[in-house]
Enzyme design. Structure first.
Site, PDB file in Angstrom:
ATOM      1  N   GLY A  24     -54.811  15.122  86.389  1.00  0.00           N
ATOM      2  CA  GLY A  24     -54.292  14.140  85.443  1.00  0.00           C
ATOM      3  C   GLY A  24     -54.908  14.205  84.057  1.00  0.00           C
ATOM      4  O   GLY A  24     -54.435  13.516  83.148  1.00  0.00           O
ATOM      5  N   GLU A  55     -58.617  18.023  90.512  1.00  0.00           N
ATOM      6  CA  GLU A  55     -57.453  18.926  90.615  1.00  0.00           C
ATOM      7  C   GLU A  55     -56.715  19.035  89.284  1.00  0.00           C
ATOM      8  O   GLU A  55     -55.545  18.644  89.169  1.00  0.00           O
ATOM      9  CB  GLU A  55     -56.473  18.376  91.666  1.00  0.00           C
ATOM     10  CG  GLU A  55     -57.049  18.213  93.041  1.00  0.00           C
ATOM     11  CD  GLU A  55     -56.095  17.482  93.988  1.00  0.00           C
ATOM     12  OE1 GLU A  55     -55.112  16.882  93.509  1.00  0.00           O
ATOM     13  OE2 GLU A  55     -56.352  17.507  95.178  1.00  0.00           O
ATOM     14  N   PRO A  56     -57.340  19.541  88.258  1.00  0.00           N
ATOM     15  CA  PRO A  56     -56.653  19.639  86.972  1.00  0.00           C
ATOM     16  C   PRO A  56     -55.649  20.789  86.965  1.00  0.00           C
ATOM     17  O   PRO A  56     -55.927  21.860  87.498  1.00  0.00           O
ATOM     18  CB  PRO A  56     -57.788  19.930  85.988  1.00  0.00           C
ATOM     19  CG  PRO A  56     -58.803  20.652  86.818  1.00  0.00           C
ATOM     20  CD  PRO A  56     -58.690  20.135  88.225  1.00  0.00           C
ATOM     21  N   GLY A  57     -54.505  20.555  86.378  1.00  0.00           N
ATOM     22  CA  GLY A  57     -53.536  21.619  86.147  1.00  0.00           C
ATOM     23  C   GLY A  57     -53.412  21.814  84.645  1.00  0.00           C
ATOM     24  O   GLY A  57     -53.857  22.798  84.066  1.00  0.00           O
ATOM     25  N   ARG A  58     -52.857  20.779  83.994  1.00  0.00           N
ATOM     26  CA  ARG A  58     -52.601  20.829  82.555  1.00  0.00           C
ATOM     27  C   ARG A  58     -53.859  21.154  81.746  1.00  0.00           C
ATOM     28  O   ARG A  58     -53.816  21.933  80.800  1.00  0.00           O
ATOM     29  CB  ARG A  58     -52.066  19.462  82.129  1.00  0.00           C
ATOM     30  CG  ARG A  58     -51.511  19.396  80.724  1.00  0.00           C
ATOM     31  CD  ARG A  58     -51.204  17.957  80.330  1.00  0.00           C
ATOM     32  NE  ARG A  58     -50.520  17.203  81.342  1.00  0.00           N
ATOM     33  CZ  ARG A  58     -49.199  17.082  81.435  1.00  0.00           C
ATOM     34  NH1 ARG A  58     -48.430  17.663  80.553  1.00  0.00           N
ATOM     35  NH2 ARG A  58     -48.657  16.371  82.407  1.00  0.00           N
ATOM     36  N   ARG A 114     -39.766  20.123  79.160  1.00  0.00           N
ATOM     37  CA  ARG A 114     -40.560  18.907  78.908  1.00  0.00           C
ATOM     38  C   ARG A 114     -40.009  18.024  77.768  1.00  0.00           C
ATOM     39  O   ARG A 114     -39.938  16.814  77.931  1.00  0.00           O
ATOM     40  CB  ARG A 114     -42.044  19.256  78.643  1.00  0.00           C
ATOM     41  CG  ARG A 114     -42.709  19.992  79.815  1.00  0.00           C
ATOM     42  CD  ARG A 114     -44.209  20.067  79.683  1.00  0.00           C
ATOM     43  NE  ARG A 114     -44.822  18.772  79.895  1.00  0.00           N
ATOM     44  CZ  ARG A 114     -45.223  17.980  78.956  1.00  0.00           C
ATOM     45  NH1 ARG A 114     -45.131  18.344  77.694  1.00  0.00           N
ATOM     46  NH2 ARG A 114     -45.743  16.823  79.254  1.00  0.00           N
ATOM     47  N   TYR A 163     -39.035  14.501  79.423  1.00  0.00           N
ATOM     48  CA  TYR A 163     -39.971  13.391  79.202  1.00  0.00           C
ATOM     49  C   TYR A 163     -40.008  12.937  77.741  1.00  0.00           C
ATOM     50  O   TYR A 163     -40.847  12.108  77.386  1.00  0.00           O
ATOM     51  CB  TYR A 163     -41.405  13.791  79.591  1.00  0.00           C
ATOM     52  CG  TYR A 163     -41.542  14.466  80.927  1.00  0.00           C
ATOM     53  CD1 TYR A 163     -41.357  13.758  82.117  1.00  0.00           C
ATOM     54  CD2 TYR A 163     -41.882  15.817  81.004  1.00  0.00           C
ATOM     55  CE1 TYR A 163     -41.488  14.385  83.335  1.00  0.00           C
ATOM     56  CE2 TYR A 163     -42.022  16.447  82.232  1.00  0.00           C
ATOM     57  CZ  TYR A 163     -41.823  15.725  83.389  1.00  0.00           C
ATOM     58  OH  TYR A 163     -41.952  16.347  84.608  1.00  0.00           O
ATOM     59  N   CYS A 175     -25.387  24.581  76.603  1.00  0.00           N
ATOM     60  CA  CYS A 175     -24.244  23.711  76.328  1.00  0.00           C
ATOM     61  C   CYS A 175     -24.517  22.302  76.837  1.00  0.00           C
ATOM     62  O   CYS A 175     -23.887  21.855  77.804  1.00  0.00           O
ATOM     63  CB  CYS A 175     -22.994  24.299  76.955  1.00  0.00           C
ATOM     64  SG  CYS A 175     -22.387  25.632  75.949  1.00  0.00           S
ATOM     65  N   TYR A 179     -46.481  23.320  83.226  1.00  0.00           N
ATOM     66  CA  TYR A 179     -45.175  22.718  83.504  1.00  0.00           C
ATOM     67  C   TYR A 179     -44.122  23.262  82.535  1.00  0.00           C
ATOM     68  O   TYR A 179     -43.272  22.530  82.047  1.00  0.00           O
ATOM     69  CB  TYR A 179     -45.260  21.183  83.445  1.00  0.00           C
ATOM     70  CG  TYR A 179     -46.374  20.658  84.318  1.00  0.00           C
ATOM     71  CD1 TYR A 179     -46.277  20.748  85.703  1.00  0.00           C
ATOM     72  CD2 TYR A 179     -47.543  20.140  83.759  1.00  0.00           C
ATOM     73  CE1 TYR A 179     -47.312  20.304  86.515  1.00  0.00           C
ATOM     74  CE2 TYR A 179     -48.580  19.703  84.571  1.00  0.00           C
ATOM     75  CZ  TYR A 179     -48.454  19.789  85.941  1.00  0.00           C
ATOM     76  OH  TYR A 179     -49.481  19.372  86.747  1.00  0.00           O
TER      77      TYR A 179
END
Ligand code: LLP
Length: 427
Positions: free
Chosen positions: A239, A281-284, A319, A323, A350, A379
């Site tokens: 997060g 658990e970092p991803g970003r 993204r 979002y 389109c 992501y």
């Protein structure tokens, strides 16, 4: 945000490589990944936490970016993996991660997915009582390492779709059921080794994390007291946000680590929890700012508004559309030029909503310009699709100015692979 460097031609550099040359050599749209930046992000986080609590392990949330080369780099750094599907487990194992360093946190799993995980020897983070009961029926409880995902009733995130704690969330087990599920697991013959919570994604404020740590530690304390479980790990999920907009401030990671670990250690003491490993658990945070998407302006169009049309769309990077996320954009071939106009950057799909930016202040754009859409490491490719029958782009890795291809550009054959026309419809 990438620390942007510009060469004497006014071209944007990524990992020392000239992005304009990369666009020429590899064509666009193109994902460019900076190896050094991934390693720096990993090491900065690891160092900040181990300084205060050495028994600390990063499980890279590979849903952010599952390119095998990215996985190899992180395995090399000593990371573990947070996996959310059998496919992610498969790719992590293929990239050299040991099963004991992979935690499978699935949601609404089928029995065959549970079996795939147990047969692969990875740890399983259980999200519901149903999953526990099914796990006990199809495996030997003594041979499976399990933990439970708890909903600590704290949630945060950059968008409501990215908040994973609290009343509305589909994830995790109610806190007031925590003792019950751990006891049930013991009755079924399991020996749970961990406890987990993940509150959301894209969080730049330490406060919700502090709250979640406090809540999860108190829950862990109660569970341990009631069940005599000696936790081997306590996992606070991922997060950690990154600044996408120039006005956003990055997390002060040293201060963050100090705050989290001191609360953690206080709570370990208070609840006599020993010295379990702390997992994040970092991803970003690890890959987000380590890549950009290069796309070429092919159309300048003035209708009721002024548009720059590019050769990527939300099939390439979803993204902004999904979002409303801001991604900073630099004109890679004129990176030193000052912004003079407001323009919409439109994709090539389109769909009316296919925009990377509205009213973005940029230098006056021309057809042929190369745009670098920054912070496209997390992501981004992993959420791409072939919508509008557009093959996915290539990915390259840059290091010390050198580029290597790490995913070939798709072509039309990829659009039809796996499709079958029933013979009765063939002429
Ligand atoms: N752990 C669990 C259990 C997760 O569900 C996630 C992300 C993470 C860790 C890693 O979160 P991170 O450190 O990357 O924030 N597609 C959205 C983000 C969805 C995140 C889903 N879960 C976006 O583009 O912002």
């Amino acid at each position: 945000m990438l620390n942007v460097e510009v060469n004497d031609k006014g071209h944007l550099l990524i990992g020392g490589a000239d992005t304009v040359k990369l666009a020429e050599d590899y064509d666009t749209p193109l994902y460019v990944i900076d190896e050094k930046r991934i390693r720096e992000n990993y090491q900065r986080l690891h160092k900040a936490f181990t300084r205060y609590y050495p028994n600390f392990q990063i499980l890279y949330a590979c849903k952010a970016n599952t390119n095998l080369t990215v996985l190899r780099i992180l395995e090399d750094e000593g990371s573990g993996i947070d996996a959310v599907s059998p496919g992610e487990i498969y790719m992590a194992l293929l990239s050299g991660f040991k099963p004991e360093k992979i935690l499978y946190t699935g949601n609404n799993l089928r029995d065959d997915e549970i079996l795939f995980a147990t047969e692969s020897g990875v740890m399983i983070n259980i999200d519901s009582k149903s999953q526990l009961l099914r796990l006990s029926k199809i495996t030997d409880p003594e041979n499976v390492k399990i933990s439970f995902r708890i909903n600590p009733m704290v949630g945060a995130g950059h968008h409501e779709h990215c908040i994973t704690g609290g009343e509305l969330s589909k994830f995790g087990i109610r806190e007031d059921e925590a003792i019950k599920v751990y006891k049930l697991a013991q009755e079924l013959g399991f020996q749970p080794i961990g406890i987990h919570a993940h509150i959301g994604s894209g969080i730049l404020d330490p406060e919700p994390f502090m709250l979640a740590v406090e809540k999860l530690m108190d829950i862990a304390g109660k569970v341990s007291k009631a069940t005599k479980i000696d936790f081997k790990f306590i996992d606070f999920g991922g997060g950690l946000g990154i600044p996408y907009h120039p006005s956003e401030k990055p997390l002060d990671i040293k201060e963050f680590a100090e705050k989290i670990t001191s609360l953690f250690m206080e709570k370990l003491d208070e609840h006599s929890l020993g010295e379990p490993a702390m997992y994040l658990e970092p991803g970003r945070y690890i890959v987000g700012d380590a890549a950009c998407l290069l796309t070429r302006v092919n159309t300048i169009k003035e209708s009721y508004r002024k548009f720059a049309g590019v050769d990527a769309g939300f099939n390439t990077l979803v993204r902004p559309v999904m979002y409303g996320s801001y991604h900073h954009i630099i004109v890679a071939n004129r990176a030193n030029e000052k912004p003079v106009e407001k323009i919409d950057i439109a994709g090539n799909l389109c769909e009316s909503g296919d925009l990377f930016a509205r009213d973005r202040k940029l230098p006056e754009l021309r057809e042929g310009d190369i745009l670098a859409i920054l912070d496209a490491g997390a992501y981004a490719f992993s959420m791409s699709s072939q919508y509008n029958s557009r093959p996915r782009p290539a990915e390259i890795l840059v290091k010390d100015g050198e580029a290597e291809i790490i995913r070939e550009r798709e072509d039309f054959s990829d659009l039809i692979s796996k499709q079958v026309i029933p013979p009765r419809l063939l002429k």
